[in-house]
Design a protein around this motif. Structure first.
Motif, PDB file in Angstrom:
ATOM      1  N   ASP A  10      -3.735 -37.169  50.496  1.00  0.00           N
ATOM      2  CA  ASP A  10      -4.112 -38.115  51.537  1.00  0.00           C
ATOM      3  C   ASP A  10      -3.684 -37.491  52.859  1.00  0.00           C
ATOM      4  O   ASP A  10      -2.510 -37.221  53.077  1.00  0.00           O
ATOM      5  CB  ASP A  10      -3.422 -39.456  51.301  1.00  0.00           C
ATOM      6  CG  ASP A  10      -3.700 -40.459  52.404  1.00  0.00           C
ATOM      7  OD1 ASP A  10      -4.466 -40.130  53.325  1.00  0.00           O
ATOM      8  OD2 ASP A  10      -3.144 -41.573  52.338  1.00  0.00           O
ATOM      9  N   ASN A  11      -4.639 -37.252  53.754  1.00  0.00           N
ATOM     10  CA  ASN A  11      -4.342 -36.552  55.000  1.00  0.00           C
ATOM     11  C   ASN A  11      -3.292 -37.265  55.836  1.00  0.00           C
ATOM     12  O   ASN A  11      -2.617 -36.646  56.660  1.00  0.00           O
ATOM     13  CB  ASN A  11      -5.622 -36.379  55.826  1.00  0.00           C
ATOM     14  CG  ASN A  11      -6.487 -35.254  55.293  1.00  0.00           C
ATOM     15  OD1 ASN A  11      -5.982 -34.319  54.690  1.00  0.00           O
ATOM     16  ND2 ASN A  11      -7.785 -35.342  55.502  1.00  0.00           N
ATOM     17  N   ASP A  12      -3.157 -38.578  55.675  1.00  0.00           N
ATOM     18  CA  ASP A  12      -2.192 -39.325  56.465  1.00  0.00           C
ATOM     19  C   ASP A  12      -0.838 -39.467  55.772  1.00  0.00           C
ATOM     20  O   ASP A  12       0.082 -40.069  56.316  1.00  0.00           O
ATOM     21  CB  ASP A  12      -2.743 -40.727  56.773  1.00  0.00           C
ATOM     22  CG  ASP A  12      -3.957 -40.658  57.693  1.00  0.00           C
ATOM     23  OD1 ASP A  12      -3.986 -39.749  58.540  1.00  0.00           O
ATOM     24  OD2 ASP A  12      -4.868 -41.487  57.547  1.00  0.00           O
ATOM     25  N   ASN A  13      -0.710 -38.938  54.561  1.00  0.00           N
ATOM     26  CA  ASN A  13       0.539 -39.055  53.822  1.00  0.00           C
ATOM     27  C   ASN A  13       1.444 -37.870  54.153  1.00  0.00           C
ATOM     28  O   ASN A  13       1.115 -36.729  53.836  1.00  0.00           O
ATOM     29  CB  ASN A  13       0.241 -39.090  52.319  1.00  0.00           C
ATOM     30  CG  ASN A  13       1.525 -39.261  51.498  1.00  0.00           C
ATOM     31  OD1 ASN A  13       2.615 -39.377  52.047  1.00  0.00           O
ATOM     32  ND2 ASN A  13       1.368 -39.278  50.192  1.00  0.00           N
ATOM     33  N   PRO A  14       2.584 -38.101  54.787  1.00  0.00           N
ATOM     34  CA  PRO A  14       3.450 -36.981  55.199  1.00  0.00           C
ATOM     35  C   PRO A  14       4.101 -36.262  54.023  1.00  0.00           C
ATOM     36  O   PRO A  14       4.677 -35.201  54.204  1.00  0.00           O
ATOM     37  CB  PRO A  14       4.502 -37.658  56.078  1.00  0.00           C
ATOM     38  CG  PRO A  14       4.546 -39.061  55.612  1.00  0.00           C
ATOM     39  CD  PRO A  14       3.154 -39.398  55.200  1.00  0.00           C
ATOM     40  N   SER A 279       4.431 -33.009  57.850  1.00  0.00           N
ATOM     41  CA  SER A 279       4.393 -34.191  58.718  1.00  0.00           C
ATOM     42  C   SER A 279       4.646 -33.792  60.166  1.00  0.00           C
ATOM     43  O   SER A 279       3.995 -34.292  61.087  1.00  0.00           O
ATOM     44  CB  SER A 279       5.440 -35.217  58.254  1.00  0.00           C
ATOM     45  OG  SER A 279       6.740 -34.666  58.306  1.00  0.00           O
ATOM     46  N   ALA A 280       5.606 -32.873  60.400  1.00  0.00           N
ATOM     47  CA  ALA A 280       5.878 -32.401  61.765  1.00  0.00           C
ATOM     48  C   ALA A 280       4.704 -31.594  62.305  1.00  0.00           C
ATOM     49  O   ALA A 280       4.370 -31.681  63.495  1.00  0.00           O
ATOM     50  CB  ALA A 280       7.149 -31.552  61.776  1.00  0.00           C
ATOM     51  N   ILE A 281       4.061 -30.823  61.436  1.00  0.00           N
ATOM     52  CA  ILE A 281       2.895 -30.036  61.856  1.00  0.00           C
ATOM     53  C   ILE A 281       1.757 -30.956  62.264  1.00  0.00           C
ATOM     54  O   ILE A 281       1.046 -30.713  63.246  1.00  0.00           O
ATOM     55  CB  ILE A 281       2.473 -29.084  60.725  1.00  0.00           C
ATOM     56  CG1 ILE A 281       3.553 -28.020  60.514  1.00  0.00           C
ATOM     57  CG2 ILE A 281       1.137 -28.419  61.031  1.00  0.00           C
ATOM     58  CD1 ILE A 281       3.358 -27.175  59.275  1.00  0.00           C
ATOM     59  N   ASP A 282       1.552 -32.046  61.517  1.00  0.00           N
ATOM     60  CA  ASP A 282       0.513 -33.025  61.873  1.00  0.00           C
ATOM     61  C   ASP A 282       0.778 -33.620  63.253  1.00  0.00           C
ATOM     62  O   ASP A 282      -0.133 -33.752  64.079  1.00  0.00           O
ATOM     63  CB  ASP A 282       0.464 -34.142  60.825  1.00  0.00           C
ATOM     64  CG  ASP A 282      -0.105 -33.667  59.496  1.00  0.00           C
ATOM     65  OD1 ASP A 282      -0.754 -32.600  59.473  1.00  0.00           O
ATOM     66  OD2 ASP A 282       0.100 -34.348  58.472  1.00  0.00           O
ATOM     67  N   ASP A 285       0.089 -31.069  66.039  1.00  0.00           N
ATOM     68  CA  ASP A 285      -1.348 -30.927  66.300  1.00  0.00           C
ATOM     69  C   ASP A 285      -1.864 -32.052  67.192  1.00  0.00           C
ATOM     70  O   ASP A 285      -2.689 -31.822  68.086  1.00  0.00           O
ATOM     71  CB  ASP A 285      -2.122 -30.917  64.975  1.00  0.00           C
ATOM     72  CG  ASP A 285      -1.937 -29.622  64.189  1.00  0.00           C
ATOM     73  OD1 ASP A 285      -1.551 -28.617  64.807  1.00  0.00           O
ATOM     74  OD2 ASP A 285      -2.176 -29.629  62.972  1.00  0.00           O
ATOM     75  N   LYS A 286      -1.381 -33.269  66.969  1.00  0.00           N
ATOM     76  CA  LYS A 286      -1.835 -34.403  67.768  1.00  0.00           C
ATOM     77  C   LYS A 286      -1.369 -34.290  69.219  1.00  0.00           C
ATOM     78  O   LYS A 286      -2.113 -34.642  70.147  1.00  0.00           O
ATOM     79  CB  LYS A 286      -1.337 -35.705  67.137  1.00  0.00           C
ATOM     80  CG  LYS A 286      -2.007 -36.024  65.805  1.00  0.00           C
ATOM     81  CD  LYS A 286      -1.511 -37.342  65.222  1.00  0.00           C
ATOM     82  CE  LYS A 286      -2.213 -37.649  63.901  1.00  0.00           C
ATOM     83  NZ  LYS A 286      -1.742 -38.917  63.297  1.00  0.00           N
ATOM     84  N   VAL A 287      -0.137 -33.798  69.414  1.00  0.00           N
ATOM     85  CA  VAL A 287       0.358 -33.642  70.780  1.00  0.00           C
ATOM     86  C   VAL A 287      -0.442 -32.573  71.515  1.00  0.00           C
ATOM     87  O   VAL A 287      -0.793 -32.741  72.691  1.00  0.00           O
ATOM     88  CB  VAL A 287       1.858 -33.289  70.770  1.00  0.00           C
ATOM     89  CG1 VAL A 287       2.351 -32.951  72.174  1.00  0.00           C
ATOM     90  CG2 VAL A 287       2.663 -34.457  70.212  1.00  0.00           C
ATOM     91  N   ILE A 361       9.924 -29.540  68.445  1.00  0.00           N
ATOM     92  CA  ILE A 361       9.369 -29.667  67.103  1.00  0.00           C
ATOM     93  C   ILE A 361       9.022 -28.291  66.529  1.00  0.00           C
ATOM     94  O   ILE A 361       9.291 -28.010  65.353  1.00  0.00           O
ATOM     95  CB  ILE A 361       8.132 -30.578  67.110  1.00  0.00           C
ATOM     96  CG1 ILE A 361       8.531 -32.011  67.460  1.00  0.00           C
ATOM     97  CG2 ILE A 361       7.435 -30.561  65.743  1.00  0.00           C
ATOM     98  CD1 ILE A 361       9.498 -32.644  66.491  1.00  0.00           C
ATOM     99  N   SER A 362       8.437 -27.421  67.357  1.00  0.00           N
ATOM    100  CA  SER A 362       8.099 -26.070  66.879  1.00  0.00           C
ATOM    101  C   SER A 362       9.348 -25.336  66.426  1.00  0.00           C
ATOM    102  O   SER A 362       9.373 -24.708  65.363  1.00  0.00           O
ATOM    103  CB  SER A 362       7.394 -25.284  67.983  1.00  0.00           C
ATOM    104  OG  SER A 362       6.182 -25.889  68.357  1.00  0.00           O
ATOM    105  N   SER A 363      10.407 -25.413  67.240  1.00  0.00           N
ATOM    106  CA  SER A 363      11.652 -24.739  66.877  1.00  0.00           C
ATOM    107  C   SER A 363      12.242 -25.303  65.592  1.00  0.00           C
ATOM    108  O   SER A 363      12.737 -24.559  64.733  1.00  0.00           O
ATOM    109  CB  SER A 363      12.675 -24.872  68.021  1.00  0.00           C
ATOM    110  OG  SER A 363      12.210 -24.264  69.202  1.00  0.00           O
ATOM    111  N   GLN A 364      12.164 -26.627  65.437  1.00  0.00           N
ATOM    112  CA  GLN A 364      12.738 -27.250  64.252  1.00  0.00           C
ATOM    113  C   GLN A 364      11.970 -26.869  62.994  1.00  0.00           C
ATOM    114  O   GLN A 364      12.560 -26.681  61.914  1.00  0.00           O
ATOM    115  CB  GLN A 364      12.748 -28.776  64.416  1.00  0.00           C
ATOM    116  CG  GLN A 364      13.692 -29.488  63.467  1.00  0.00           C
ATOM    117  CD  GLN A 364      15.142 -29.103  63.700  1.00  0.00           C
ATOM    118  OE1 GLN A 364      15.605 -29.069  64.827  1.00  0.00           O
ATOM    119  NE2 GLN A 364      15.858 -28.775  62.631  1.00  0.00           N
TER     120      GLN A 364
END
Length: 520
Positions: A10-14, A279-282, A285-287, A361-364
């Motif tokens: 599910d694309n929305d499931n982290p 989940s962080a990658i998703d 992408d939105k930001v 977020i990228s660093s984390q």
């Protein structure tokens, strides 16, 4: 098992890439067939006395149940290739009269390629070194034949490329496979496979011995491939899967004498590099998509006109897509002609907060994966090799753990291929494999200046082999020492020759040897 894919894929499931499924969304049974079950780390098991050749009807059921996991593995590869969930989301903008699409930044690909290049970018060194010898000692004829045979087999399979892809697939899927086989000329070779084309069923004993393996492809919803056991191989297609009695007609002897498929683990949990970061990658992408839409917003800003009469058709056509907001009465007249204003509307900007979020977020993501971000501008600021080494330390530790698992898997493949070796001379395969050295060298950038300073400071303090070991560009210390000694011997011989040719007793040459001298 139908609810497994509904829960995870599910694309929305982290948590859609997290390994295992026990008790998730109502799934309470781990059994794929009557005898084969899946544990929480995606490992297929059966009882030690289970014989697939007596239960060939379960092959079709196994593959159909495996389809859900196959979809998850395929989704991981799609993410690696750049097909992120943000790209499947968007909204219709009435202002722009078009569908706004999102964008993605392919961090998973960068993570995987960085670590794969770090771990396997330098080809592994594989040598047969008999017990009690060192890698630099000359081999006897018997050992040399085994070493030459091993070298020929590995080069025939392009082993350095195979090991790189094998390692990369494990980074993506959490585990991957390699298979040994005989080519059309009956020459033994090996190649890498992904979980999208292969599976192994183990027994549930302490040793987890493999019971059988399946290589397969799925075309138009139909499975076809080969079933492997220690003794036999069975090619199958749609007919064999629907009628297990037809399997016996496809039975052929397994000339390798053992199951030719080996699994290589990224870790015991079989988690890929970006499984728990999706989940962080998703969100990232939105930001990025929002920042892109902000830029697009300014190129389509609204022109606010106040105190003007309504624009006629010609005036409106001069404004691209009529991005005009104008308060007028029902007759098209200005509501208050004394209050005139014309400006582009702008919205509050929060660019700095977005930039901070993207950076944090990228660093984390990279820190949690223990992967260094090579595009980080602070990386180039590490002038000394010691500072760079400290930054690389987490990735070095991760590569060390993976090297142990890959060495174990690679030796299993070598064990299978050695069944075709004709130069063992009575030695057992296990004894030969135990004396095979596999060395992975991390692709670490080195500071030659720092290394030369270390050598200079330790000169006449430590032995020559230890001194040369500090130089990263020397691959074989013993060979380098031999080269140094040979050069010294050559220089000494040349010096002795020059001394023998010079028969004069003083600083001046003998007059009789001077060209053009007068004897009178």
């Amino acid at each position: 098992m139908s609810s497994l894919i509904d829960f995870i894929f599910d694309n929305d499931n982290p948590y859609r890439f997290i390994s295992g499924f026990n008790n998730q969304d109502g799934v309470t049974t781990p059994f794929f067939t009557d005898h084969i079950y899946l544990d929480d780390n995606d490992v297929l098991h059966a009882m030690p006395d289970f014989d697939i050749t007596e239960n060939l009807d379960e092959v079709n059921e196994l593959l159909n149940s495996y389809t859900d996991l196959l979809s998850i593995y395929h989704a991981k590869m799609r993410v690696y290739k750049g097909d992120h969930s943000a790209l499947h989301q968007g909204f219709y903008s009435p202002l722009l009269k078009e569908f706004e699409k999102n964008m993605s930044i392919n961090i998973p690909k960068n993570m995987v390629n960085t670590f794969a290049g770090f771990f396997a970018g330098i080809p592994a060194k594989i040598n047969y070194v008999p017990n009690g010898s060192s890698a630099n000692d000359p081999l006897d004829d018997k050992s040399q034949k085994i070493n030459d045979w091993l070298s020929n087999v590995l080069n025939r399979s392009n082993y350095s490329d195979i090991l790189f892809e094998w390692a990369k697939k494990a980074d993506i899927y959490g585990h991957s496979y390699a298979i040994s086989y005989l080519d059309k000329n009956d020459k033994v070779k090996f190649r890498d496979l992904s979980p999208e084309n292969c599976l192994i069923v183990y027994d549930n004993s302490m040793n987890e011995n493999p019971l059988f393996a399946v290589y397969f492809i799925k075309i138009n919803g139909v499975f076809m491939g080969t079933l492997y056991t220690d003794e036999f191989m069975y090619d199958f297609g749609a007919d064999e899967l629907t009628d297990s009695n037809k399997f016996d007609k496809k039975q052929v002897k397994n000339d390798l004498g053992m199951i030719p498929v080996v699994e290589m683990l990224e870790n015991d949990e079989r988690m890929g590099l970006f499984d728990d970061a999706i989940s962080a990658i998703d969100k990232l992408d939105k930001v990025y998509s929002l920042k892109f839409n902000d830029v697009k917003y300014f190129s389509n800003a609204l022109l606010f006109l106040k105190g003007f009469n309504a624009l006629d058709d010609d005036q409106q056509n001069t404004v691209q897509k009529i991005h005009v907001l104008q308060p007028v009465d029902k007759n098209g007249r200005a509501i208050d002609a004394s209050d005139i204003d014309a400006k582009f509307l702008s919205k509050p900007q929060n660019d700095q907060q977005q930039q901070n979020f993207i950076h944090d977020i990228s660093s984390q993501i990279y820190q949690n994966a223990q992967i260094i971000n090579l595009s980080d501008p602070t990386l180039g600021a590490s002038a000394s090799g010691d500072a760079l080494g400290k930054k690389l330390q987490p990735m070095v530790m991760l590569a060390g753990a993976k090297a142990r698992k890959m060495t174990n898997a690679f030796k299993q493949i070598i064990t299978i291929m050695l069944t075709q070796c004709d130069c063992l001379n009575g030695q057992s395969i296990d004894d030969v494999v135990a004396d095979i050295q596999v060395k992975f060298t991390p692709n670490i950038p080195h500071s030659l200046l720092d290394e030369s300073n270390i050598v200079k400071n330790l000169n006449n303090i430590v032995s020559l082999p230890t001194l040369l070991s500090y130089l990263s560009n020397i691959n074989n210390v013993q060979q380098e020492i031999s080269q140094i000694n040979a050069e010294k011997q050559t220089n000494m011989q040349q010096f002795q020759k020059v001394g023998a040719d010079d028969s004069s007793d003083g600083d001046y040459p003998d007059d009789s040897k001077v060209s053009g001298s007068d004897d009178n």
